[in-house]
Structure formats: structure tokens, C-alpha cells
Design a protein around this motif. Structure first.
Motif, PDB file in Angstrom:
ATOM      1  N   ASP A 161       0.832  -1.212   0.000  1.00  0.00           N
ATOM      2  CA  ASP A 161       0.000   0.000   0.000  1.00  0.00           C
ATOM      3  C   ASP A 161       0.862   1.256   0.000  1.00  0.00           C
ATOM      4  OD1 ASP A 161      -2.224  -1.594   0.016  1.00  0.00           O
ATOM      5  OD2 ASP A 161      -2.481  -1.531   2.206  1.00  0.00           O
ATOM      6  N   LYS A 162       1.978   1.196   0.734  1.00  0.00           N
ATOM      7  CA  LYS A 162       2.874   2.355   0.743  1.00  0.00           C
ATOM      8  C   LYS A 162       3.464   2.600  -0.648  1.00  0.00           C
ATOM      9  CE  LYS A 162       4.273   2.079   5.606  1.00  0.00           C
ATOM     10  NZ  LYS A 162       5.415   1.883   6.544  1.00  0.00           N
ATOM     11  N   LEU A 163       3.804   1.511  -1.344  1.00  0.00           N
ATOM     12  CA  LEU A 163       4.341   1.658  -2.707  1.00  0.00           C
ATOM     13  C   LEU A 163       3.297   2.257  -3.645  1.00  0.00           C
ATOM     14  CD1 LEU A 163       6.357  -1.661  -3.195  1.00  0.00           C
ATOM     15  CD2 LEU A 163       7.292   0.654  -3.159  1.00  0.00           C
ATOM     16  N   VAL A 164       2.035   1.863  -3.480  1.00  0.00           N
ATOM     17  CA  VAL A 164       0.968   2.414  -4.319  1.00  0.00           C
ATOM     18  C   VAL A 164       0.849   3.916  -4.080  1.00  0.00           C
ATOM     19  CG1 VAL A 164      -1.512   2.398  -4.762  1.00  0.00           C
ATOM     20  CG2 VAL A 164      -0.286   0.235  -4.474  1.00  0.00           C
ATOM     21  N   GLU A 165       0.895   4.334  -2.831  1.00  0.00           N
ATOM     22  CA  GLU A 165       0.808   5.761  -2.517  1.00  0.00           C
ATOM     23  C   GLU A 165       2.016   6.517  -3.073  1.00  0.00           C
ATOM     24  OE1 GLU A 165      -1.763   7.232  -1.243  1.00  0.00           O
ATOM     25  OE2 GLU A 165      -2.830   5.328  -1.016  1.00  0.00           O
ATOM     26  N   MET A 166       3.192   5.879  -2.996  1.00  0.00           N
ATOM     27  CA  MET A 166       4.398   6.514  -3.566  1.00  0.00           C
ATOM     28  C   MET A 166       4.261   6.671  -5.075  1.00  0.00           C
ATOM     29  SD  MET A 166       7.505   4.637  -1.509  1.00  0.00           S
ATOM     30  CE  MET A 166       8.671   5.237  -2.728  1.00  0.00           C
ATOM     31  N   SER A 167       3.690   5.678  -5.733  1.00  0.00           N
ATOM     32  CA  SER A 167       3.532   5.757  -7.189  1.00  0.00           C
ATOM     33  C   SER A 167       2.573   6.877  -7.573  1.00  0.00           C
ATOM     34  CB  SER A 167       3.048   4.419  -7.741  1.00  0.00           C
ATOM     35  OG  SER A 167       1.732   4.125  -7.290  1.00  0.00           O
ATOM     36  N   ILE A 168       1.487   7.037  -6.813  1.00  0.00           N
ATOM     37  CA  ILE A 168       0.532   8.121  -7.106  1.00  0.00           C
ATOM     38  C   ILE A 168       1.211   9.470  -6.932  1.00  0.00           C
ATOM     39  CG2 ILE A 168      -1.614   9.205  -6.359  1.00  0.00           C
ATOM     40  CD1 ILE A 168      -2.618   6.416  -5.574  1.00  0.00           C
ATOM     41  N   LEU A 169       2.028   9.594  -5.883  1.00  0.00           N
ATOM     42  CA  LEU A 169       2.747  10.846  -5.656  1.00  0.00           C
ATOM     43  C   LEU A 169       3.751  11.117  -6.780  1.00  0.00           C
ATOM     44  CD1 LEU A 169       3.263  13.227  -3.746  1.00  0.00           C
ATOM     45  CD2 LEU A 169       4.956  11.798  -2.557  1.00  0.00           C
ATOM     46  N   SER A 170       4.445  10.059  -7.265  1.00  0.00           N
ATOM     47  CA  SER A 170       5.423  10.224  -8.352  1.00  0.00           C
ATOM     48  C   SER A 170       4.747  10.655  -9.644  1.00  0.00           C
ATOM     49  CB  SER A 170       6.182   8.912  -8.576  1.00  0.00           C
ATOM     50  OG  SER A 170       6.910   8.547  -7.431  1.00  0.00           O
ATOM     51  N   VAL A 171       3.589  10.040  -9.967  1.00  0.00           N
ATOM     52  CA  VAL A 171       2.863  10.423 -11.180  1.00  0.00           C
ATOM     53  C   VAL A 171       2.361  11.858 -11.069  1.00  0.00           C
ATOM     54  CG1 VAL A 171       0.834   9.914 -12.595  1.00  0.00           C
ATOM     55  CG2 VAL A 171       2.225   8.043 -11.710  1.00  0.00           C
ATOM     56  N   THR A 172       1.959  12.260  -9.871  1.00  0.00           N
ATOM     57  CA  THR A 172       1.496  13.632  -9.665  1.00  0.00           C
ATOM     58  C   THR A 172       2.632  14.627  -9.903  1.00  0.00           C
ATOM     59  OG1 THR A 172      -0.074  12.834  -8.002  1.00  0.00           O
ATOM     60  CG2 THR A 172       0.386  15.188  -8.041  1.00  0.00           C
ATOM     61  N   LYS A 173       3.827  14.322  -9.391  1.00  0.00           N
ATOM     62  CA  LYS A 173       4.968  15.221  -9.573  1.00  0.00           C
ATOM     63  C   LYS A 173       5.386  15.305 -11.032  1.00  0.00           C
ATOM     64  CE  LYS A 173       6.988  14.722  -4.960  1.00  0.00           C
ATOM     65  NZ  LYS A 173       8.168  14.245  -4.194  1.00  0.00           N
ATOM     66  N   SER A 174       5.181  14.214 -11.770  1.00  0.00           N
ATOM     67  CA  SER A 174       5.559  14.228 -13.194  1.00  0.00           C
ATOM     68  C   SER A 174       4.460  14.799 -14.072  1.00  0.00           C
ATOM     69  CB  SER A 174       5.893  12.810 -13.661  1.00  0.00           C
ATOM     70  OG  SER A 174       4.743  11.983 -13.596  1.00  0.00           O
ATOM     71  N   HIS A 175       3.404  15.352 -13.446  1.00  0.00           N
ATOM     72  CA  HIS A 175       2.288  15.986 -14.168  1.00  0.00           C
ATOM     73  C   HIS A 175       1.570  15.004 -15.080  1.00  0.00           C
ATOM     74  CE1 HIS A 175       3.784  19.771 -12.604  1.00  0.00           C
ATOM     75  NE2 HIS A 175       4.981  19.507 -13.115  1.00  0.00           N
ATOM     76  N   GLY A 176       1.601  13.726 -14.712  1.00  0.00           N
ATOM     77  CA  GLY A 176       0.846  12.719 -15.449  1.00  0.00           C
ATOM     78  C   GLY A 176       1.359  12.419 -16.835  1.00  0.00           C
ATOM     79  N   SER A 177       2.554  12.902 -17.175  1.00  0.00           N
ATOM     80  CA  SER A 177       3.069  12.683 -18.530  1.00  0.00           C
ATOM     81  C   SER A 177       3.453  11.225 -18.722  1.00  0.00           C
ATOM     82  CB  SER A 177       4.288  13.576 -18.776  1.00  0.00           C
ATOM     83  OG  SER A 177       5.281  13.327 -17.798  1.00  0.00           O
ATOM     84  N   ASP A 178       3.269  10.737 -19.933  1.00  0.00           N
ATOM     85  CA  ASP A 178       3.540   9.334 -20.264  1.00  0.00           C
ATOM     86  C   ASP A 178       4.980   9.205 -20.742  1.00  0.00           C
ATOM     87  OD1 ASP A 178       3.227   6.709 -20.638  1.00  0.00           O
ATOM     88  OD2 ASP A 178       2.027   6.848 -22.461  1.00  0.00           O
ATOM     89  N   HIS A 179       5.818   8.566 -19.949  1.00  0.00           N
ATOM     90  CA  HIS A 179       7.221   8.440 -20.290  1.00  0.00           C
ATOM     91  C   HIS A 179       7.447   7.143 -21.059  1.00  0.00           C
ATOM     92  CE1 HIS A 179       8.599  11.937 -17.971  1.00  0.00           C
ATOM     93  NE2 HIS A 179       7.661  11.600 -17.093  1.00  0.00           N
ATOM     94  N   VAL A 180       8.677   6.627 -20.941  1.00  0.00           N
ATOM     95  CA  VAL A 180       9.008   5.401 -21.657  1.00  0.00           C
ATOM     96  C   VAL A 180       8.073   4.270 -21.251  1.00  0.00           C
ATOM     97  CG1 VAL A 180      10.846   3.708 -22.071  1.00  0.00           C
ATOM     98  CG2 VAL A 180      11.402   6.142 -21.841  1.00  0.00           C
ATOM     99  N   PHE A 181       7.676   4.253 -19.985  1.00  0.00           N
ATOM    100  CA  PHE A 181       6.697   3.271 -19.529  1.00  0.00           C
ATOM    101  C   PHE A 181       5.638   3.993 -18.706  1.00  0.00           C
ATOM    102  CE2 PHE A 181       8.785   3.801 -15.572  1.00  0.00           C
ATOM    103  CZ  PHE A 181       8.008   3.222 -14.585  1.00  0.00           C
ATOM    104  N   SER A 182       4.462   3.391 -18.590  1.00  0.00           N
ATOM    105  CA  SER A 182       3.354   3.997 -17.847  1.00  0.00           C
ATOM    106  C   SER A 182       3.325   3.394 -16.450  1.00  0.00           C
ATOM    107  CB  SER A 182       2.030   3.744 -18.578  1.00  0.00           C
ATOM    108  OG  SER A 182       0.957   4.279 -17.840  1.00  0.00           O
ATOM    109  N   LEU A 183       3.772   4.176 -15.474  1.00  0.00           N
ATOM    110  CA  LEU A 183       3.791   3.711 -14.091  1.00  0.00           C
ATOM    111  C   LEU A 183       2.380   3.442 -13.584  1.00  0.00           C
ATOM    112  CD1 LEU A 183       5.196   3.157 -11.409  1.00  0.00           C
ATOM    113  CD2 LEU A 183       5.188   5.629 -10.971  1.00  0.00           C
ATOM    114  N   SER A 184       1.467   4.328 -13.911  1.00  0.00           N
ATOM    115  CA  SER A 184       0.095   4.159 -13.425  1.00  0.00           C
ATOM    116  C   SER A 184      -0.531   2.864 -13.939  1.00  0.00           C
ATOM    117  CB  SER A 184      -0.752   5.359 -13.858  1.00  0.00           C
ATOM    118  OG  SER A 184      -0.678   5.552 -15.260  1.00  0.00           O
ATOM    119  N   SER A 185      -0.304   2.539 -15.206  1.00  0.00           N
ATOM    120  CA  SER A 185      -0.845   1.296 -15.767  1.00  0.00           C
ATOM    121  C   SER A 185      -0.247   0.079 -15.073  1.00  0.00           C
ATOM    122  CB  SER A 185      -0.569   1.240 -17.267  1.00  0.00           C
ATOM    123  OG  SER A 185      -0.959   0.006 -17.815  1.00  0.00           O
TER     124      SER A 185
END
Length: 653
Positions: A517-541
Motif C-alpha cells: 500500500d505504501k508503494l501504491v501511494e508513492m507511485s501516485i505521488l510520483s505520477v502527480t509530480k511528473s504531471h501525469g506525462s507518459d514516459h518510456v513506460f506507464s507507471l500508473s498502468s
């Protein structure tokens, strides 16, 4: 056009009558031949005949002539009488040559077609080749291969050395920047000298050859150690010389002088051509390597002096190029490395190669130089160690391993340690089964220059996981240590490069609910900081998929809704969410179809020009919706895509 075709067919009557009279083809077969030739002739008489038309006609005639030869040989075996050659024996080749002439006249710029033409004439020994070569040179003077082909034909087939030399020299004036032309010119001159020398040897006026006898150092050493096994022919010759007259001694001196004449001439030719080639191509490293290879394969006068001159020129002009030092070191070793025995570190040739690399590091202190040096040393270890991944520090390769570690340390001290070298540095300790040293090195690298390197952090985390207790379930303290290490790595490594770290983290903590659960929250925070941009891979997916596998559909739906509320959700995320809802529809979930439609509406609103997305939306409505919803999606897509030709569905066909 029909009159011309008919005229050309009528000119074949004598040939066809001769084929029928000699029993090579029947009347029915000749009728089929005429039919095929008429078809090809009409193709060639079109306003714009294609090259494929000429090639097809040529291939047909070549196969027909091969069949004629086979049947002629069979008839010859059955008959005891010897038959003279007639018109049918020459007409086939003449027709093919004529078709080639027409093809090259139509397509003058096709160099491959010209080479096919020349090769056919050469194979059939047709007299048209000389004219064809002249035409090819006239239309393609900048193609070095044409000059080489023409000179080779004059030298090998026509036996005209003067013409071959003139062609090569003219080609060098036009194509002075061609490496192949310079090298082939040198080969031709040395081959000519060797032929002259062979002629003298055949007449008993000379001895030896300009071709160097290739013997390895091991062969020479074995021969020296086993001299008693060989009968010394030199001693026998010395006894004969003592018994011979003074006139014979003078003859031997004359022969020695004649031997030196050819070797001196070859040396002068090589030096002259080498000087011209270097002047024309001063920046070509490969050209000088090829000249040196030719020199080492021939026995010429002053070979050592010329070799030293070429090597000094290479060092003067290419000492700043790491590839030069790599080549020089491997050249000094030569064929001393064998797959069975490898090459010992204390071997003189190996020490000479290392000395060359060390000199290269002083001249070119760069990352590429260290990479080449380390690769050379690792290849030496691999050949000595065999196919085993783990390296056993035996006496034979222990010194080499120590030297590689020193090279890595020197690269780190000079600031030339790249991310790839750092990862290989850590891997070397792991192969040596020195886990503690590898762990300390990884900590040092992650705390310094490579704090943002995903590869180095991945190595460090892997070592940490490997060093956990041997129990099937790690302790809480160990889990906390790994989690803190991964958290630190994910904060420092950019999200666009951290795919491997996220995968490792989610796989390791897949069954640890709190940390997951902590990793999931960290991933949401990371995607938020990156402004939701789609990089080489999609972390959210990726996170949504892991949540689906570990916690089920309900939690996956909650997580993807949180990701979709962030700015700029990626198309990959939309497709993952749609796939989840579509699968749930097939399982009978009532809300999944409406959720899938909402996801498609949001996706096409953000990515309106994605044709594949519209097709998938239309396909969903076709399978699970009504005719009204299906038509609605169809016309929305046509309007949005502005009648794009890429959007083709079943109703359009």
C-alpha cells in the motif's frame, strides 16, 4: 510495333529449324518457345519497358540455353558420330547478350545490371565483354568496383598487365578516395611480381616466393626443440658447395642478387602505393591496416623498416583514437590466444598488449578507452575460464582479475567511470562471489556520482535482497531495510528510467500488504509530480495491473479512478482500465459496461485522433451495445477524424 516483333521472330527461323533438325526440341516445344519469345518481345517494345521485363526475358533464355546444352550432351552420348557446331550453338548466347545490351541502354544508371551483363559475358567468354567494360566505365566512372573488375579481367583473363595497370591508375585518378581500389592495385602489382618470380623459379634461375610462409610461434618453437627429428638439408648443400668449382659459387651469388631484385622491387612498389594512398586518404585508419596486413603476408626487402614506418604513421595520425590502441594491442598478440588454452597474464605478448593499453590511457583518458581496455581483459579471462558465468580466481587468471580491478579503480579516480562500467564493476565482484565487496562498492557508487542511476541502484537492491537471511520469510527488520533502500532509490532515480526498480519493488512486496500500500501511494505521488506525462513506460498502468493481481477488481477500480483524477492520464492507462472493465462485462458485472463507455468517452476526448481507439470503441458497441449506440460512436468517429481513410469498419466494406 507488331512489324518489329515479327521481324525479330523471323530472324530466329534458322536457329529453330536447326534445333528441330538435330532433335533437341520437338515441333510442339518450338511452338511454345516462339509463343514465349513473342510475349517477351512485345513487352520490350512497349513505350516504357520495365527492367523486370528484360530480366525475365534473360532468365528465360538462360534456362532455355541450359536445357539445350543438356539435351545436346545426351544426344552426343547416344550418337557415335561427331557433329559440327551449328547456328543453334551460338544463337542463344548472342540473343542474351543482345537483350543485356538493350537493357543497359535503357537503364544506364543501374550498376547491378551492368555487373550482371559483364559476369555473363565473362562466364561465356563472349567477345562483347571488352566493349561492355568500356561502356560501363564511361557511364560509371565514379564506381571503383567497375575499374577493379575491368583491371581484373585484363590481368587474369586477357593476360594484359599493361592494360590492367593503366586501368587501375586511371581509376585512382577518378576515384582517389576508394580504399578498395588502392588495396587491389597493390595486390595486383605484387601478384605480377610473384608471377615473374615463379617463372624464374620454373626455369631454374631463381628460388623462393614473395608469399611469406605462415608459421605460428608455437610451430617455430617446436621445430627448434626437435631439430634432431629433421634431416638438415643445409649441411648437405654446404658439402656440395665445398666440392663445387668457383664458377658455381659465382652462379649462387648471381641467384642471390636476382632474388633480391624481386624483393626490392616489391618493396619499392608497396612504398610508392602506400605514399599515394596516405596522401589521398589521410584519415583512413582501415586503409593502413589493410596495407600492413598485405605487408605481413609477403616477403619483401626491408619489410621491418616499412612495417615500423606504417606503425609510426598510425601512431602519429590516430593516437587520439581509442580504436587505434585497441587494434595495436590485439595486433601485437596476433594468434597467441587459443580457445583451448587462452593466454596467460604473464605471457610476454599479453604484457606487451597491456603496456600498449596503459600508454593509450595516458594519451587518451576517456570512458571509451577504459571500456575497450576492460573488454579486452574480460575476453582474455572468458577464454581462459570457458563458458562458466562464475569466475574462479585461479593462479592463471588471478593476476588478470587484480589488474582489471585496478583499471576500474583508475577509471573511477579519473572520472571516466560510466554507468555501464559501474554496473559491470559491481557484477565483477558478484561473479567472483565477493558479495560483501560488491555491496560496499554499490553503496559507494549510489552515494556519489551515480545517485540517479537506475542500473547501479538495481544492483545494490539486488545484492541487499540476496544477502537476506536464508529463511523463506524475511524478518520485519529486513523488510524495512529493503523498503527504505527502494524508497530512497525511487526518489532519486527519474521516473522515466525507474521501470526496473518499480517492477522489483512491487514483485518483492506483492504479498506484504502494508508495504504494498505504501508503494501504491508513492507511485501516485510520483505520477502527480511528473504531471501525469507518459514516459518510456506507464507507471500508473503498471500499478493498476499489480493491484488487480494482488487485491482484485474492486481495489483495482479504486486505484485507477485515483490515477484518472490526476492531470493528463496516459493512453496506456485508459487502455488498461478499459481492458479490466471489458473483462468484467464478460463475467456478468452490471456496472462494467457503463464504466467502459465512460472510460472510452474520456479517452477519445483526450486522444481524439487515435484511430485505433475509435475502432476499439466501435467494436465494443457492436458486440455489447445496441444499434443506436453503435451508430452514434460511428458517426462521432467519422466527424472527429474528418472522414479519415484509416477508420474503416465492417459497415464501410
Amino acid at each position: 510495333m507488331a512489324d518489329v516483333v515479327q521481324y525479330r521472330l523471323e530472324r530466329m527461323v534458322d536457329e529453330l529449324d536447326d534445333l528441330e533438325r538435330r532433335g533437341i526440341f520437338t515441333r510442339a516445344e518450338i511452338a511454345e518457345i516462339v509463343k514465349q519469345r513473342r510475349k517477351f518481345e512485345y513487352r520490350l517494345k512497349r513505350p516504357s519497358p520495365l527492367k523486370e521485363d528484360f530480366i525475365a526475358y534473360i532468365d528465360y533464355e538462360v534456362k532455355l540455353d541450359e536445357l539445350r546444352l543438356l539435351r545436346r550432351k545426351a544426344a552426343k552420348l547416344e550418337s557415335t558420330k561427331r557433329k559440327k557446331k551449328s547456328v543453334s550453338d551460338f544463337a542463344g548466347v548472342a540473343r542474351i547478350v543482345e537483350i543485356y545490351r538493350l537493357a543497359t541502354t535503357r537503364y544506364k544508371g543501374d550498376i547491378n545490371l551492368w555487373f550482371r551483363y559483364l559476369e555473363f559475358c565473362k562466364q561465356k567468354r563472349h567477345g562483347r565483354i571488352k566493349k561492355a567494360l568500356a561502356q560501363a566505365i564511361r557511364f560509371h566512372p565514379k564506381v571503383a568496383g567497375v575499374w577493379i573488375y575491368a583491371a581484373a579481367w585484363e590481368f587474369d583473363r586477357n593476360l594484359n598487365v599493361a592494360a590492367a595497370r593503366a586501368l587501375m591508375q586511371n581509376g585512382l585518378r577518378v576515384c582517389s578516395n576508394s580504399e578498395d581500389l588502392w588495396v587491389e592495385y597493390l595486390r595486383m602489382e605484387l601478384t605480377y611480381l610473384n608471377k615473374l618470380k615463379a617463372r624464374r623459379v620454373a626455369l631454374g634461375e631463381d628460388k623462393g616466393s614473395l608469399v611469406r610462409d605462415k608459421k605460428t610461434a608455437e610451430d617455430e618453437q617446436w621445430k627448434d626443440e626437435n631439430k634432431e627429428l629433421f634431416m638438415s638439408l643445409d649441411e648437405k648443400k654446404e658439402n656440395e658447395k665445398e666440392e663445387s668449382d668457383d664458377s658455381n659459387v659465382e652462379d649462387v651469388e648471381d641467384v642471390t642478387e636476382k632474388v633480391d631484385v624481386f624483393r626490392e622491387q616489391g618493396s619499392n612498389v608497396l612504398q610508392a602505393i602506400y605514399s599515394g594512398a596516405v596522401e589521398a586518404l589521410p584519415s583512413s585508419f582501415d586503409l593502413r591496416k589493410r596495407f600492413l596486413e598485405i605487408l605481413e603476408a609477403t616477403d619483401l626487402a626491408h619489410s621491418d623498416e616499412i612495417r615500423n614506418t606504417i606503425l609510426s604513421d598510425l601512431k602519429r595520425d590516430f593516437s587520439k583514437d581509442p580504436q587505434y590502441w585497441n587494434w595495436l594491442a590485439r595486433h601485437e598478440i596476433g594468434g597467441c590466444i587459443s580457445k583451448e588454452r587462452g593466454l596467460e597474464f604473464t605471457n610476454p605478448q599479453m604484457q606487451k598488449a597491456i603496456q600498449i593499453f596503459e600508454e593509450g590511457l595516458q594519451t587518451v583518458t576517456s570512458s571509451s578507452m577504459f571500456e575497450i581496455y576492460i573488454k579486452f581483459l574480460m575476453e582474455t579471462i572468458a577464454q581462459s575460464n570457458g563458458d562458466d558465468d562464475a569466475i574462479s580466481p585461479s593462479n592463471s587468471i588471478g593476476d588478470c582479475i587484480s589488474h582489471i580491478i585496478n583499471v576500474y579503480q583508475k577509471a573511477d579516480q579519473t572520472g571516466c567511470l560510466t554507468e555501464e562500467l559501474a554496473d559491470e564493476y559491481v557484477s565483477l565482484y558478484l561473479k567472483l562471489e565477493k558479495t560483501r565487496e560488491a555491496q560496499k562498492l554499490a553503496e559507494k557508487l549510489c552515494a556519489g556520482k551515480f545517485a540517479g542511476s537506475a542500473k547501479v541502484w538495481l544492483s545494490r537492491v539486488s545484492i541487499e535482497i540476496r544477502s537476506l537471511s536464508g529463511n523463506s520469510t524475511p524478518s520485519k527488520a529486513e523488510l524495512q531495510t529493503v523498503f527504505e533502500l527502494l524508497s530512497n532509490a525511487l526518489k532519486k532515480v527519474p521516473i522515466s528510467e525507474s521501470e526496473s526498480l518499480w517492477l522489483m519493488a512491487f514483485k518483492f512486496f506483492a504479498h506484504q500488504g502494508t508495504y504494498f500500500d505504501k508503494l501504491v501511494e508513492m507511485s501516485i505521488l510520483s505520477v502527480t509530480k511528473s504531471h501525469g506525462s507518459d514516459h518510456v513506460f506507464s507507471l500508473s498502468s503498471m500499478v493498476v495491473k499489480f493491484v488487480l493481481e494482488t487485491k482484485g477488481n474492486h481495489h483495482a477500480r479504486k486505484i485507477y479512478k485515483r490515477f484518472l483524477t490526476l492531470p493528463g492520464p496516459s493512453l496506456v492507462l485508459y487502455k488498461t482500465c478499459i481492458e479490466i472493465e471489458t473483462n468484467l462485462v464478460s463475467l456478468g458485472d452490471k456496472d462494467s459496461l457503463s464504466n467502459a463507455r465512460k472510460l472510452y468517452d474520456s479517452a477519445v476526448a483526450s486522444y481524439s485522433q487515435d484511430v485505433e481507439l475509435w475502432k476499439n470503441y466501435y467494436s465494443l458497441e457492436t458486440k455489447m451495445g445496441t444499434s443506436e449506440t453503435t451508430n452514434g460512436v460511428y458517426w462521432r468517429a467519422r466527424k472527429t477524424l474528418k472522414d479519415s481513410a484509416d477508420f474503416v469498419v465492417g459497415s464501410d466494406l
